[in-house]
Write an enzyme that holds these catalytic residues in place. Structure first.
Site, short mmCIF file in Angstrom:
data_model
loop_
_atom_site.label_atom_id
_atom_site.label_comp_id
_atom_site.label_asym_id
_atom_site.label_seq_id
_atom_site.Cartn_x
_atom_site.Cartn_y
_atom_site.Cartn_z
N LEU A 103 35.71 43.44 37.94
CA LEU A 103 36.95 43.71 38.96
C LEU A 103 37.48 42.54 39.28
O LEU A 103 36.96 41.43 39.14
CB LEU A 103 35.88 44.03 40.33
CG LEU A 103 35.51 45.48 40.39
CD1 LEU A 103 34.71 45.67 41.71
CD2 LEU A 103 36.63 46.57 40.66
N ASP A 104 38.82 42.31 39.22
CA ASP A 104 39.64 41.25 39.41
C ASP A 104 39.33 40.86 40.72
O ASP A 104 38.63 41.33 41.62
CB ASP A 104 40.96 41.74 39.24
CG ASP A 104 41.89 42.67 40.21
OD1 ASP A 104 41.62 41.95 41.52
OD2 ASP A 104 42.23 43.62 39.74
N ILE A 105 39.82 39.21 40.95
CA ILE A 105 39.54 38.83 42.18
C ILE A 105 39.96 39.63 43.42
O ILE A 105 39.40 39.40 44.19
CB ILE A 105 40.03 37.17 41.88
CG1 ILE A 105 39.55 36.69 43.17
CG2 ILE A 105 41.58 37.42 41.93
CD1 ILE A 105 39.70 35.06 42.80
N ASP A 106 41.21 40.33 43.40
CA ASP A 106 41.51 40.71 44.54
C ASP A 106 40.89 42.17 44.86
O ASP A 106 41.11 42.72 45.95
CB ASP A 106 42.90 40.93 44.50
CG ASP A 106 43.88 39.53 44.54
OD1 ASP A 106 43.32 38.56 44.98
OD2 ASP A 106 44.82 39.42 43.59
#
Length: 234
Positions: A103-106
């Protein structure tokens, strides 16, 4: 118990079964000091299995857990930029585990961790088409975007597998969508929305296969039950 070397290497998280076959044919795998052959079996409790001279890690009890990842944390086990990691939130589980996918950082929501190498390869293999559902808050004309998101789309010149996108609710300046995909391209949902003229304000994964995030608080984790793992890997 004796098992094929490919399965043992995969279960230990060393590599996939396909890569294990290559390791064996390249002479990188030895059993009790003797180069292994394709089709060979071994018992990790009795035999010494090495890869590139390093002993195969002892197989631990396979565990699975679910984290509700908050935004602002990267999914890697460590980060060269010193950013906070999702792995730090499950460090108290008492077992060395790794994240299954990204899951990307955002982004936030359901993120699995395990020490099951074979199960990891199963879930991440594109041929198994494990569905992932996201709830996405967007700004823009959602009504006009829906036909685009549900139609043929390309990323990086490659045709994407069809997505299932529906409107959950509409507000004056934003809308909340359900986006279901089974691919895992980098920032895929965000890039799909951008291509359809939408700006993503919040992205949260709420389901993976048969597993739902439910009411798990942000930043908290829980063990998966045996039944949940069985259904997830079936």
């Amino acid at each position: 118990m004796e098992e094929r070397l490919q399965k043992l290497l995969s279960a230990a998280g060393v590599c996939s079964r396909r890569s294990a076959e290559r390791y064996i044919t390249e002479g990188r795998v030895k059993v009790n000091g003797v180069p292994a052959q394709l089709g060979m079996k071994a018992d990790p409790e009795r035999d010494e299995i090495t890869v590139d001279g390093t002993a195969l890690p002892q197989t631990e009890k396979r565990v699975w857990l679910m984290l509700n990842k908050p935004a602002g944390r990267v999914t890697t086990l460590s980060d060269e930029k010193g950013r906070k990691t999702a792995a730090e939130l499950v460090a108290d589980c008492g077992v060395r585990v790794w994240p299954v996918g990204r899951l990307d950082i955002d982004s936030e929501g359901l993120l699995l961790f395990t020490n099951d190498g074979e199960g990891t390869h199963h879930l991440l293999h594109p041929g198994h088409e494990v569905e992932k559902e996201y709830h996405v808050i967007v700004e823009g004309d959602a009504s006009a975007a829906l036909p685009i998101l549900n139609g043929p789309m390309e990323l990086d010149g490659e045709l994407l597998a069809p997505a299932k996108v529906s409107l959950l609710d509409q507000r004056s300046a934003s809308a909340r969508l359900s986006v279901i995909i089974h691919q895992g391209k980098n920032r895929q949902v965000r890039r799909m929305c951008a291509a359809a003229g939408l700006t993503v304000k919040r992205l949260r994964r709420v389901r993976e296969g048969t597993l739902h995030l439910g009411e798990l608080p942000a930043g908290k984790w829980r063990w998966l039950t045996g039944e949940e793992v069985s259904q997830l890997l079936s």
